[in-house]
Every structure is written in structure tokens, then in C-alpha cells.
Design an enzyme around this catalytic site. Structure first.
Site, PDB file in Angstrom:
ATOM      1  N   GLU A  32      12.934  -6.086  13.444  1.00  0.00           N
ATOM      2  CA  GLU A  32      12.317  -5.956  12.720  1.00  0.00           C
ATOM      3  C   GLU A  32      12.765  -6.847  12.177  1.00  0.00           C
ATOM      4  O   GLU A  32      13.687  -6.520  11.169  1.00  0.00           O
ATOM      5  CB  GLU A  32      11.731  -4.907  11.277  1.00  0.00           C
ATOM      6  CG  GLU A  32       9.810  -4.707  11.033  1.00  0.00           C
ATOM      7  CD  GLU A  32       9.998  -3.789   9.804  1.00  0.00           C
ATOM      8  OE1 GLU A  32       9.615  -3.959   8.772  1.00  0.00           O
ATOM      9  OE2 GLU A  32       9.470  -2.854   9.361  1.00  0.00           O
ATOM     10  N   ASP A  43       7.854  -7.739  -1.480  1.00  0.00           N
ATOM     11  CA  ASP A  43       9.311  -7.392  -2.295  1.00  0.00           C
ATOM     12  C   ASP A  43       9.929  -7.110  -2.810  1.00  0.00           C
ATOM     13  O   ASP A  43      10.016  -7.880  -3.881  1.00  0.00           O
ATOM     14  CB  ASP A  43      10.135  -7.901  -0.857  1.00  0.00           C
ATOM     15  CG  ASP A  43       9.825  -8.431   0.077  1.00  0.00           C
ATOM     16  OD1 ASP A  43       9.644  -6.496   1.216  1.00  0.00           O
ATOM     17  OD2 ASP A  43       8.936  -9.068   1.271  1.00  0.00           O
ATOM     18  N   TYR A  62       2.435   1.673  10.226  1.00  0.00           N
ATOM     19  CA  TYR A  62       3.694   1.249   9.151  1.00  0.00           C
ATOM     20  C   TYR A  62       2.755   1.899   8.066  1.00  0.00           C
ATOM     21  O   TYR A  62       2.461   1.054   7.483  1.00  0.00           O
ATOM     22  CB  TYR A  62       3.432   0.032   9.151  1.00  0.00           C
ATOM     23  CG  TYR A  62       4.923  -0.631   8.034  1.00  0.00           C
ATOM     24  CD1 TYR A  62       5.046   0.379   6.922  1.00  0.00           C
ATOM     25  CD2 TYR A  62       6.251  -1.615   8.647  1.00  0.00           C
ATOM     26  CE1 TYR A  62       6.089   0.044   6.276  1.00  0.00           C
ATOM     27  CE2 TYR A  62       7.561  -1.886   7.763  1.00  0.00           C
ATOM     28  CZ  TYR A  62       6.933  -0.903   6.619  1.00  0.00           C
ATOM     29  OH  TYR A  62       8.179  -1.428   5.478  1.00  0.00           O
TER      30      TYR A  62
END
Lengths: 405, 263
Positions: free
Chosen positions: B46, B57, B172
Site C-alpha cells: 500500500e 490518520d 479492508y
């Protein structure tokens, strides 16, 4: 009227105003934001909800705010009749509380246990902390380190009101980064937390929800100006960062084409420098904080730091409905520099005995420029959306005056 | 379906997916790290496209993005890295991960064409959900570039109905509600969620967010098709200044992860 010319038909069911708006968030937040939308749609026409909102608007905020004929400024500029919509007289000193009241009532109905918010100038943070005290909910306000420094009176106010102020030191350490941190908090505490966004931006339904709560400003103006002048105004003018006070004033009149609308962005050191916060005059379309809108950004799509003397306008984006109204040329978007705003700040204080916040000082700065060229029989309404008490330290510093802290 | 990704999941072994930000700490070192990842046991790479405002994040990847942006890393440089990588490696899938604004600025069509040209196999765009991605999705489908979808603990059945028909490559699964590099999931809760998800789909399921150690990776890999590790690798770059040491430490760490999940 075709859908494109009826400006009040937006957003569509996906949250788009033309091509702007939408819902660009992480999957974790999607179900939650859909819940906010569902609940808001259910409540917004609900009679008891409106009654409750109006009760607090009248008795707690002090609405309606007066529409004041600024006689001395009108005389001095020798142009149109200038009225101030005095939302700076609201409880907590700005228009921000109108929206906070609406959102906290929604949060209560959704049985949320914890409130978070971002703030730039601190006016929104203070308003959120205030309604959280009123409705007994814990409150966390994210604020950029840079803003905490320049808006210390508001930081102290929030703490007095029982809120926790969390300093944000990532990125540009101002409003955009505070919003990032608030979104990170939300994504972590999805179950029990409600995010009170302070401006007409963010993922759908926030832009239209905040606009709806702020549109009380324009609705009052219609009644008040009809009473005072027996007719509607010719020009509406407001400052614009994210754009909530401007839409609050304009929305009511969007379909009345005869009424000209002017929104004044913060030009910082000047639009031609790299230090300004004028997303429409100096930016282009992109995606940030959940919506597609005009942004200040680099060639490769990195968001730039904005600059304005006014913390409340220091944001590199703008609400998506403004981007839409800009491209459709319904509203004229212009700008005023830090210096012009400072001059207007002093001017208004001396002539009207009203110390304006640095934000509406931008609107006044532009009005001062154009008023002498306008006909005397015209009527202008400017949104005096905040009071300047919070700004005296910033202004004193710019004027090289020392205030004992 | 994209061949490289499909081939990876043909074998039963558990997959290790590793995240690094493109251009962190610099383009050359980053390229070396990338080339080494498959050698030390990473099955899929990734590659993070740095963004100034990475809302999902934590601090580790935020700072990593900042370092890359300081190095002027943009999409063109990322495509250059991918092309260099592909010169010697034709089998390891590369998935670009990031936020929509840099792509939107680049232009959807130009972006997908460049992806295809540079040997990119999949995309994870954190802030672009199936309801809002039609143009990019159609373009990527034509070029066999997979849209990897994120499923989270808050994703309900209604949303799964929207997401699953447009999901490609693998799913995911975000193990926690939160941002990258922070808390780790409760193993039993996670196991239960994966079990429920498996009833709904045949697409391989990989788990990420909060997986920090080989031990955690090993435990989780028992009930999923693959694990995704990001912040813990990126942290090695944050903590060390010598490029040699960074490369060596990442090699060793990836190797230990790989061993742990296929024990």
C-alpha cells in the site's frame, strides 16, 4: 421557475449544490452522518422543535436582534442609507449561537452524550460551550495553537463555561487543523458524540442545516426593514470565512433578483500575495472536510495555509453553497485586506460607538469603499455579525499599543 | 478482476499488506524500502499518497505525509516510483492509498490512465464512498484497477448493500472506530464481526488499524485472509535518521510480521 434559477431548491438529495457539496468522509462516519441527516429532516418541520428553538432564541439569545440605522456612518459616507443587522448583540457576542442552539437541540433529540466542536476566532467555541452549559452536556473544543494565542479572552470564556479546550498543533495550527482534529475525535467516539460544526461547510447535511439555523437573520431583516422603510433593501453585505453569517442574511432573499448581495472575503496582506484567506477570489475547486468546494491549494492539491488578521476568516475553504452561488454569479464576492479591516474597525468604533469584530470589519471596509459611489436613495443592510471585544489584544498589537494583561 | 491481486489470493497462505508513504523520508530511500518489502515477506504494497489534511490518520502518518510533502512528492513522483518498482517486480500488487483531493486536482481520467501505465493495481480512497465515486469507479473498472473498500465497525447492513457490489480485490476491515496507529481491537469482538461479514461476501477480508506487533498480526491472521500494517513501519522512519538503519530495521520488522502470520 427552473430548478437552476430557484436558488432555494438546493441541495439535492445527495447534498449537492450544483457540483459542490456532497459527503466526502471516511466510511466510519457515514452511518452516523446519515443518522444526523435523517433526524434533522424529521425535526426541521416539527412544530414543537421550532417552538423550542424560538423560545431559546427569544429568551436566551435575545432575538430578534435590532436592525439599526447607522446614521453617522451614512452621513459621513454620503451615500446610501446603511443599516446594521446587530447580531453582535446576541448572547455570546456573535451570530454563531443561532446555529449552536439548533444543533444542540438536535443532539439532545438524538440522545448524544458528548459534544465536540472546532473553533477559529473562538466565537463558535464560546457559543458551543454556552449551549453545552445550558443543556448540561460535556463539551470539547478543538482550537489551533495559533488561535489560542491570539484569542485568549475567548479561551478563558470557554473554560469558565465548563468546556475543555484542546490545543491543536498540527499543520497550520489554526481553524482547518482544528477541524481535522475534531473529525478525528468524531471518528474515534462515533457512538455517543455529536459534532457541532460552526459554519456552512462539512459533509451533507451540515451546510444546509447550519444555513437553515442562521437564516433567522434574514427573516428578521425582512420584517424589520419593511417596518422601517416600507420596502426591501437594495444591497446586502456580509463578511465571509466559511460563510454562515453571510448565508444567514442572504438566504431569505436569494430568489429576489433585484436585491444585490456582496460577500467580502479576507484578503490578508492582499490577494496577490500568498497570505490571504480568499478561497473564491484566489482558490479553485477541491475536496476537504467532507465537501467539494473552492479551496486554497497548491498545484498538486495540498491545502494551503490561509492568512487573515481575523481568526474567524482564517480558513482556506468556504461553504459549498457559496461556491455554487459564486459560479452562478448570484452573489458578488469581493475582498478586503487586513489593513482595510483595521481601519474600518477604528472607524466604526468612533463613529457609531460600536466596536465591531474584525470579521464584519471586512464587510464594513468594502462598504466604506463603495458607499460614496452609490445613490442616496438606496438601502444597504450589513450584517454586524460579531462584536470586537475579543479582538482588542490583536488590534492593540497592530496599533503598537500595550495593554496590561 | 485485477490479475496481480487475484493471483495473490489464489494461495491459501495469509497475506501481509504493508503501508508506507511514498517519498518518506525521501524518494530514493522510499523506493529502496518499497523494493525490499516483497523480498522480506510483504504480499501487497500500500503506497500512501501524501495529503496535507489526512483526517483518518493519527500523528505517525500525519507526520510522514508532512515529510513527503516537504520533499515535493506529488502524484507524478508516485507514478515514477511505481514504474521503477515494476522494472524488477511484476507480481506484487501496488495499491495507492490516500484522500480524494490530490486525485480530483490531477483529473480522474488522467489519474486512472497513469495508474494503468505505471502498474498500479488498486485504490483506497479514504474519503470517497460508493455513493460519490461513480466517474472514478467507472474509469478504474475499465482499466482493471480495483476499488478496495473500507468496512468499519459502524458499517451496517444498508451500507454493506451499497458497498459490496462495488468492492474489488479484497475488503479492508477497519478493526476499530478511530484513526490509524492508535488503539487495537478487542480480539473477540473483531472475530465476531469478521464472521458476520464472511456470511455476506466471498471477497477476501484483510484487517488493518492498530496492528502493531508480529504477535498481534499472528493472532488476527488466524481468522482473516490478511493483515495490514502501516503506522508501525512508518514509525521506524520517524524514529531513525540514518537511511541505512531505516531500511535494515524495516526489513527485519516486515520479516518478523511475515513469519508471525504464517506460523
Amino acid at each position: 421557475m427552473s430548478i437552476n434559477k430557484n436558488y432555494k431548491n438546493w441541495p439535492d438529495n445527495k447534498g449537492y449544490f450544483g457540483k459542490f457539496g456532497g459527503r466526502y468522509v471516511a466510511e466510519t462516519l457515514m452511518p452516523l452522518i446519515l443518522e444526523v441527516e435523517k433526524n434533522y429532516n424529521k425535526l426541521k418541520g416539527n412544530k414543537s422543535f421550532i417552538k423550542e428553538f424560538n423560545y431559546y432564541a427569544e429568551n436566551y439569545i435575545g432575538r430578534p436582534s435590532p436592525l439599526y440605522f447607522a446614521e453617522r456612518i451614512t452621513k459621513d459616507l454620503n451615500g446610501p442609507k446603511i443599516y446594521f443587522k446587530r447580531d453582535e448583540l446576541n448572547h455570546t457576542g456573535a451570530h454563531k449561537i443561532n446555529n449552536c442552539l439548533g444543533q444542540i437541540l438536535l443532539a439532545k433529540k438524538m440522545k448524544k452524550k458528548r459534544i465536540i466542536a472546532e473553533t477559529g476566532a473562538g466565537q463558535h467555541g464560546v457559543a458551543v460551550a454556552t449551549v453545552c452549559a445550558l443543556f448540561n452536556l460535556p463539551c470539547i473544543v478543538y482550537m489551533g495553537e495559533k488561535d489560542i494565542e491570539r484569542q485568549s479572552p475567548n479561551v478563558f470564556r470557554m473554560k469558565l463555561l465548563g468546556a475543555e479546550v484542546r490545543s491543536v498543533n498540527s499543520g497550520s495550527k489554526s481553524l482547518k487543523d482544528a477541524m481535522n482534529e475534531a473529525l478525528r475525535d468524531w471518528v474515534t467516539n462515533v457512538k455517543d458524540t455529536f459534532y457541532i460544526i460552526g459554519t456552512v461547510a462539512g459533509p451533507h447535511p451540515y451546510p444546509s442545516m447550519v444555513r437553515d439555523f442562521q437564516s433567522i437573520i434574514g427573516k428578521e431583516v425582512r420584517k424589520q426593514i419593511l417596518k422601517a422603510e416600507k420596502r426591501l433593501p437594495d444591497i446586502l453585505i456580509a463578511c465571509i470565512g466559511g460563510g454562515s453569517n453571510a448565508l444567514g442574511l442572504f438566504y431569505e432573499f436569494l430568489n429576489e433578483k433585484r436585491i444585490k448581495m456582496i460577500a467580502v472575503e479576507a484578503a490578508g496582506y492582499g490577494i496577490n500575495t500568498n497570505k490571504h484567506a480568499a478561497s473564491l477570489s484566489g482558490g479553485r475547486a477541491g475536496i476537504l472536510h467532507g465537501n467539494k468546494t473552492y479551496l486554497l491549494q497548491s498545484k498538486s492539491g495540498q491545502i494551503k495555509e490561509a492568512h487573515s488578521i481575523s481568526a474567524g476568516l482564517d480558513y482556506p475553504g468556504i461553504g459549498p453553497e457559496h461556491s455554487f452561488l459564486f459560479e452562478n454569479k448570484r452573489i458578488k464576492y469581493v475582498s478586503a485586506t487586513d489593513k482595510e479591516a483595521l481601519d474600518a474597525f477604528k472607524y466604526c468604533s468612533k463613529l457609531e460607538g460600536i466596536i465591531p469584530a474584525l470579521e464584519p470589519s471586512h464587510a464594513l471596509a468594502y462598504l466604506i469603499k463603495i458607499a460614496p459611489k452609490l445613490k442616496k436613495d438606496k438601502i444597504v443592510v450589513m450584517n454586524m455579525c460579531g462584536r470586537g471585544d475579543k479582538d482588542i489584544f490583536t488590534v492593540a498589537e497592530k496599533l503598537n499599543v500595550k495593554i496590561n494583561e | 478482476m485485477n490479475k496481480r491481486i487475484r493471483n495473490k489470493f489464489l494461495t491459501k497462505s495469509k497475506k501481509l499488506i504493508t503501508f508506507v508513504t511514498a517519498g518518506d523520508p525521501d524518494i530514493n530511500t522510499s523506493l529502496k524500502i518499497m523494493k525490499n518489502l516483497p523480498i522480506y515477506g510483504s504480499d501487497i504494497i500500500e503506497l500512501g499518497m501524501p495529503f496535507s489534511d489526512p483526517m483518518a490518520d493519527g500523528p505517525t502518518i500525519q507526520m510522514s505525509s508532512q515529510r513527503a510533502i516537504k520533499n515535493n512528492v506529488d502524484l507524478n513522483k508516485i507514478f515514477y516510483m511505481a514504474k521503477q518498482f515494476r522494472k524488477n517486480n511484476k507480481t506484487t500488487p501496488i495499491i495507492l492509498m490516500g484522500y480524494y483531493n490530490p486525485i480530483y486536482n490531477y483529473g480522474n481520467k488522467k489519474f486512472i490512465n497513469k495508474c494503468a501505465e505505471s502498474g498500479i493495481d488498486g485504490l483506497i480512497i479514504v474519503d470517497l464512498q460508493p455513493e460519490f465515486d461513480q466517474e472514478l469507479y467507472n474509469l478504474s473498472s475499465k482499466k482493471n484497477i480495483e476499488f478496495i473498500r473500507l468496512i468499519t465497525p459502524t458499517t451496517n447492513n444498508t451500507r454493506l448493500n451499497n458497498i459490496l457490489p462495488k468492492a474489488g480485490g479484497f475488503l479492508y476491515y477497519v478493526s476499530i472506530t478511530g484513526i490509524t496507529g492508535q488503539n487495537s481491537a478487542n480480539l473477540n469482538t473483531l472475530k465476531k464481526s469478521i464472521k458476520e461479514l464472511k456470511i455476506r461476501t466471498k471477497i477476501p477480508i484483510c484487517v488493518g488499524f492498530g496492528i502493531k506487533s508480529p504477535k498481534q498480526a499472528g493472532l488476527i491472521s488466524k481468522f482473516v485472509d490478511g493483515v495490514i500494517v502501516g503506522s508501525s513501519i512508518v514509525k521506524i522512519i520517524e524514529k531513525n535518521s540514518s537511511k541505512k538503519i531505516i531500511i535494515k530495521k524495516i526489513n527485519n520488522f516486515v520479516n518478523s510480521l511475515s513469519k508471525a502470520i504464517n506460523k
